[in-house]
Design a protein around this motif. Sequence first.
Motif, PDB file in Angstrom:
ATOM      1  N   HIS A 150      18.111  19.606  14.761  1.00 25.98           N
ATOM      2  CA  HIS A 150      17.002  19.161  13.902  1.00 25.98           C
ATOM      3  C   HIS A 150      17.436  17.804  13.240  1.00 25.98           C
ATOM      4  CE1 HIS A 150      19.699  20.086  10.246  1.00 25.98           C
ATOM      5  NE2 HIS A 150      20.473  21.154  11.298  1.00 25.98           N
ATOM      6  N   GLU A 151      16.317  17.084  13.147  1.00 27.76           N
ATOM      7  CA  GLU A 151      16.672  15.659  12.433  1.00 27.76           C
ATOM      8  C   GLU A 151      17.897  14.804  12.881  1.00 27.76           C
ATOM      9  OE1 GLU A 151      16.502  18.512   9.806  1.00 27.76           O
ATOM     10  OE2 GLU A 151      14.621  17.944   8.676  1.00 27.76           O
ATOM     11  N   GLY A 152      18.336  14.942  14.185  1.00 26.11           N
ATOM     12  CA  GLY A 152      19.271  14.318  14.720  1.00 26.11           C
ATOM     13  C   GLY A 152      20.741  15.204  14.293  1.00 26.11           C
ATOM     14  N   ASN A 153      20.614  16.200  13.838  1.00 24.25           N
ATOM     15  CA  ASN A 153      21.875  17.048  13.405  1.00 24.25           C
ATOM     16  C   ASN A 153      22.039  18.166  14.213  1.00 24.25           C
ATOM     17  OD1 ASN A 153      22.334  15.651  11.121  1.00 24.25           O
ATOM     18  ND2 ASN A 153      20.434  16.488  10.271  1.00 24.25           N
ATOM     19  N   GLN A 154      23.050  18.697  14.535  1.00 32.54           N
ATOM     20  CA  GLN A 154      23.357  20.009  15.169  1.00 32.54           C
ATOM     21  C   GLN A 154      24.078  20.926  14.394  1.00 32.54           C
ATOM     22  OE1 GLN A 154      24.419  19.290  19.080  1.00 32.54           O
ATOM     23  NE2 GLN A 154      25.546  21.089  19.444  1.00 32.54           N
ATOM     24  N   ALA A 185      24.878   8.690  23.177  1.00 35.18           N
ATOM     25  CA  ALA A 185      24.959   9.813  23.874  1.00 35.18           C
ATOM     26  C   ALA A 185      23.698  10.537  23.482  1.00 35.18           C
ATOM     27  CB  ALA A 185      26.303  10.648  23.328  1.00 35.18           C
ATOM     28  N   VAL A 186      22.986  11.085  24.622  1.00 36.92           N
ATOM     29  CA  VAL A 186      21.858  12.222  23.919  1.00 36.92           C
ATOM     30  C   VAL A 186      22.481  13.239  23.413  1.00 36.92           C
ATOM     31  CG1 VAL A 186      19.932  13.137  24.857  1.00 36.92           C
ATOM     32  CG2 VAL A 186      20.472  11.099  25.902  1.00 36.92           C
ATOM     33  N   ASN A 187      23.378  14.313  24.191  1.00 33.91           N
ATOM     34  CA  ASN A 187      24.291  15.136  23.774  1.00 33.91           C
ATOM     35  C   ASN A 187      25.348  15.315  24.520  1.00 33.91           C
ATOM     36  OD1 ASN A 187      24.952  17.797  22.935  1.00 33.91           O
ATOM     37  ND2 ASN A 187      23.702  18.832  24.575  1.00 33.91           N
ATOM     38  N   ASP A 215      22.336  13.810  29.080  1.00 32.61           N
ATOM     39  CA  ASP A 215      21.168  15.038  29.273  1.00 32.61           C
ATOM     40  C   ASP A 215      21.228  15.754  27.738  1.00 32.61           C
ATOM     41  OD1 ASP A 215      19.907  16.560  31.601  1.00 32.61           O
ATOM     42  OD2 ASP A 215      20.080  17.610  29.981  1.00 32.61           O
ATOM     43  N   PRO A 216      19.893  16.297  27.400  1.00 30.72           N
ATOM     44  CA  PRO A 216      20.026  16.808  26.147  1.00 30.72           C
ATOM     45  C   PRO A 216      20.741  18.300  26.418  1.00 30.72           C
ATOM     46  CG  PRO A 216      17.773  16.699  27.175  1.00 30.72           C
ATOM     47  CD  PRO A 216      18.729  15.735  27.782  1.00 30.72           C
TER      48      PRO A 216
END
Length: 311
Positions: free
Chosen positions: A94-98, A247-249, A288-289
């Motif tokens: 969410h909102e760039g957070n994990q 990085a995307v993820n 990749d996400p």
Amino acid sequence: MILTVTMNPAIDTAYHLDHLAIDDVNRVAPRKTAGGKGLNVSRVLRQLGDDVLATGLSGGHMGAYMGELMDGDGIAHDFTPIAGETRVCISILHEGNQTELLESGPEVSADELAAFLDRFGELVVKVDCVTISGSLPKGVPADCYAGMVATASAAGVPVLLDTSGASLDAALAAEAKPTLVKPNLTEINDLLGTAFTPDDLPRLRETLAADARFAGIPWVVVSMGAAGSVAFHEGRAYRATSTPIEAVNATGSGDSTIAGFAHAVAAGMGAEDVLRYGNTCGKLNAMDPRTGHLVMEKWDEVFNDIQVVEL
Ligand code: ADP
């Protein structure tokens, strides 16, 4: 065939939200995957075209569901059943957070562990390479991986060990050595009591060379996220770098790196290609996400961009 070990797997559940409303209702569409570091390794190996067999411990309804998810991913599996329920791990993006909610997982009995270790001994003689990843569940002694390394080593099968803390300490102290260990920079600093950065590689090299725990390990690879990795192999040191990316993820990049190494080691590749495969897989995962998933369309571009130099 490559055998991957996940002793404390999980049903990984990811929720993507534009905004996480605290103390309010959030309506979500989950994405569920068979998770745990060894299962990330397994999925990436399937993308690389390898035959994979995933093993470890699984239990209850969640364990059965995990089997279905592995079937859906085309991953052959042979998990030892346990009475406890396989855990669920939740990741809210969410909102760039994990934000993560991680269950600790079931307690494993001595009989269940013994049944698994027997089965591991039967499987290991049939494969070309073994990867062991992640932490140990409750009830399993810290020297469990050291014993599994000894079993694989007695069978003449290369074993790649990606763990940290007490289980890594125990494996490093044991007589039978893994073929490869891959701590990241934080993990190696924790182990050595140092604070090395990617600018301190000569001192890292000296420190590892003077530390008897690393003697006799053919590959010691320290991964450094966007800064690539440094590898110590047969008295030589190599640095792998590439063009930086946002990085995307990057979750699962270490597991993807292990998959690349296992692929290359099982295929008998030379040192530079082992490093190219590992670093390519780590970077393609970061693009990749999904966790433990490579952007295969970019394979050639990323592979050809990896620079491996001897230090
Ligand atoms: P871990 O997930 O174990 O902490 P790292 O974060 O060090 O592992 O990532 C493993 C490898 O993945 C790195 O050595 C590198 O090759 C690749 N990688 C990870 N993040 C990035 C990034 N932002 N840019 C390029 N490569 C990356």
